[in-house]
Design a protein around this motif. Structure first.
Motif, PDB file in Angstrom:
ATOM      1  N   SER A  89       6.895  -5.660  64.402  1.00  0.00           N
ATOM      2  CA  SER A  89       7.793  -4.496  64.181  1.00  0.00           C
ATOM      3  C   SER A  89       8.979  -5.040  62.972  1.00  0.00           C
ATOM      4  O   SER A  89       9.308  -4.232  62.194  1.00  0.00           O
ATOM      5  N   ALA A 148       9.152  -3.481  59.252  1.00  0.00           N
ATOM      6  CA  ALA A 148      10.055  -2.979  58.956  1.00  0.00           C
ATOM      7  C   ALA A 148      11.048  -3.389  57.904  1.00  0.00           C
ATOM      8  O   ALA A 148      11.461  -2.578  56.828  1.00  0.00           O
ATOM      9  N   ALA A 165       8.834  -2.652  54.592  1.00  0.00           N
ATOM     10  CA  ALA A 165       8.865  -1.302  54.360  1.00  0.00           C
ATOM     11  C   ALA A 165      10.077  -0.915  53.683  1.00  0.00           C
ATOM     12  O   ALA A 165      10.166  -0.311  52.746  1.00  0.00           O
ATOM     13  N   THR A 166      11.060  -1.269  54.427  1.00  0.00           N
ATOM     14  CA  THR A 166      12.423  -0.976  53.808  1.00  0.00           C
ATOM     15  C   THR A 166      12.717  -1.398  52.463  1.00  0.00           C
ATOM     16  O   THR A 166      13.238  -0.793  51.462  1.00  0.00           O
ATOM     17  N   TYR A 172       1.013  -2.462  58.647  1.00  0.00           N
ATOM     18  CA  TYR A 172       2.046  -1.686  59.461  1.00  0.00           C
ATOM     19  C   TYR A 172       3.130  -1.471  58.294  1.00  0.00           C
ATOM     20  O   TYR A 172       3.608  -0.337  58.159  1.00  0.00           O
ATOM     21  N   ALA A 173       3.560  -2.065  57.354  1.00  0.00           N
ATOM     22  CA  ALA A 173       4.510  -2.022  56.456  1.00  0.00           C
ATOM     23  C   ALA A 173       3.874  -1.059  55.481  1.00  0.00           C
ATOM     24  O   ALA A 173       4.589  -0.147  54.995  1.00  0.00           O
ATOM     25  N   GLN A 206       4.215   2.595  56.782  1.00  0.00           N
ATOM     26  CA  GLN A 206       5.626   3.011  56.839  1.00  0.00           C
ATOM     27  C   GLN A 206       6.216   3.363  55.495  1.00  0.00           C
ATOM     28  O   GLN A 206       7.206   4.216  55.482  1.00  0.00           O
ATOM     29  N   ALA A 231       9.410   6.177  54.282  1.00  0.00           N
ATOM     30  CA  ALA A 231      10.652   5.323  53.868  1.00  0.00           C
ATOM     31  C   ALA A 231      10.979   6.011  52.486  1.00  0.00           C
ATOM     32  O   ALA A 231      12.208   6.160  52.155  1.00  0.00           O
ATOM     33  N   THR A 233      15.963   3.633  57.835  1.00  0.00           N
ATOM     34  CA  THR A 233      14.414   3.452  57.358  1.00  0.00           C
ATOM     35  C   THR A 233      14.056   2.411  58.378  1.00  0.00           C
ATOM     36  O   THR A 233      12.839   2.248  58.958  1.00  0.00           O
ATOM     37  N   SER A 241      10.945   2.667  61.253  1.00  0.00           N
ATOM     38  CA  SER A 241       9.778   1.698  61.099  1.00  0.00           C
ATOM     39  C   SER A 241       9.505   0.754  62.098  1.00  0.00           C
ATOM     40  O   SER A 241       8.586   0.733  62.654  1.00  0.00           O
ATOM     41  N   ASN A 282       8.210   2.898  64.994  1.00  0.00           N
ATOM     42  CA  ASN A 282       6.948   3.625  64.870  1.00  0.00           C
ATOM     43  C   ASN A 282       6.021   2.436  65.167  1.00  0.00           C
ATOM     44  O   ASN A 282       4.901   2.601  65.548  1.00  0.00           O
ATOM     45  N   THR A 283       6.274   1.110  64.456  1.00  0.00           N
ATOM     46  CA  THR A 283       5.329   0.239  64.669  1.00  0.00           C
ATOM     47  C   THR A 283       5.024  -0.533  65.977  1.00  0.00           C
ATOM     48  O   THR A 283       4.197  -0.867  66.579  1.00  0.00           O
TER      49      THR A 283
END
Length: 276
Positions: free
Chosen positions: A79, A83, A86-87, A145-146, A149, A153, A198, A202, A205-206
């Motif tokens: 996670s 996150a 992705a951010t 996962y990234a 997302q 994002a 974000t 993220s 969600n993860t």
């Protein structure tokens, strides 16, 4: 005089709907909480009654038998790592796409945000995971996962970047900042509300995802908490007190993260809502 009852009913209707929605949400949480503290016999019916005796040892049993320590660390790794990636990448993409609105960038933006609505092609995704040797690995899950997302994002940040005056870019360029230096020293600090939003979304969600680890993680040493709960339920489905304790331990971290970042989520979702 006849208008007042109608106005009263109209004003009460939203409150009634809000109360009903709250009950639908809170009753399952209440059942999990009270049954996590009951004995196996008392929790067999999953009733709403309070426990006659508190059994805090249920949590210790779940942590030991369900391997929750390992799965908790895995969930935190997936996670947090996803996150952060992705951010960061979404912020870079949103900055470039929003500042340089060429036809190509506009097409790339719409191509990216299509990922919000389009279903995942698991056949192609599985083949890609196998070819890149990322299947059943922790780095592979973080990257996967990234990637999942990033579309939302970018959509979230795109309008927020548009609200930042372009004059700041020009001033930074005059002071000798290159593109990357301009982004990290000037633009990124101004994006803090939407960055936090974000990151939290993220992360949530993860953390809550079940499908991806089910498909792409074979080793129990790599399982996140959602998969550990699923496996635990299969072994102890008759012990509702242990199952409830397992579920409660899984949802507590995500609730704490959400409550801690709730104000950032609201500000980040609304700040760039009218831009773009």
């Amino acid at each position: 005089m006849s208008v007042r009852p109608k106005n009263t009913l109209t004003s009460l209707a939203p409150h009634v709907l809000a109360i009903a929605a709250s009950l639908v949400t809170t009753i399952p949480v209440y059942l999990v909480c009270v049954n996590a503290l009951k004995s196996e016999a008392q929790s067999s019916s999953m009733g709403v009654d309070l426990p006659t005796e508190l059994h805090f040892e249920n949590f210790a049993t779940v942590i030991d038998r369900g391997k929750l320590t390992i799965s908790f660390l895995n969930s935190m790794l997936y996670s947090t790592g996803a996150a952060i990636l992705a951010t960061l990448f979404a912020a870079l993409a949103a900055f470039i796409l929003s500042r340089h609105r060429t036809r190509l960038n506009r097409a790339l933006y719409f191509f990216l945000i299509m990922g919000i609505a389009l279903p995942i092609n698991f056949f192609t995704l599985t083949k890609m995971m196998q070819v890149t040797h990322l299947i059943n690995t922790k780095p592979g899950m973080i990257i996967l996962y990234a990637t999942l997302q990033v579309p939302f994002a970018v959509f979230l940040m795109y309008g927020f970047v548009a609200s930042i005056p372009r004059e700041l870019d020009e001033a930074a360029a005059i002071d000798g900042c290159g593109p990357l230096e301009m982004f990290f020293r000037v633009i990124l600090p101004l994006l803090m509300p939407v960055l936090v939003t974000t990151f939290i979304l993220s992360f949530l969600n993860t953390w809550n995802d079940f499908i991806m680890p089910l498909y792409y993680l074979n080793s129990s040493e790599n399982w996140p908490m959602t998969l550990a709960v699923y496996n635990f339920f299969g072994q102890f489905k008759q012990s509702w007190n242990l199952v409830s304790a397992d579920i409660l331990l899984t949802i507590v971290p995500v609730l704490l993260v959400y409550l801690a970042g709730q104000r950032f989520i609201l500000s980040g979702m609304t700040s760039g809502a009218v831009k773009g």
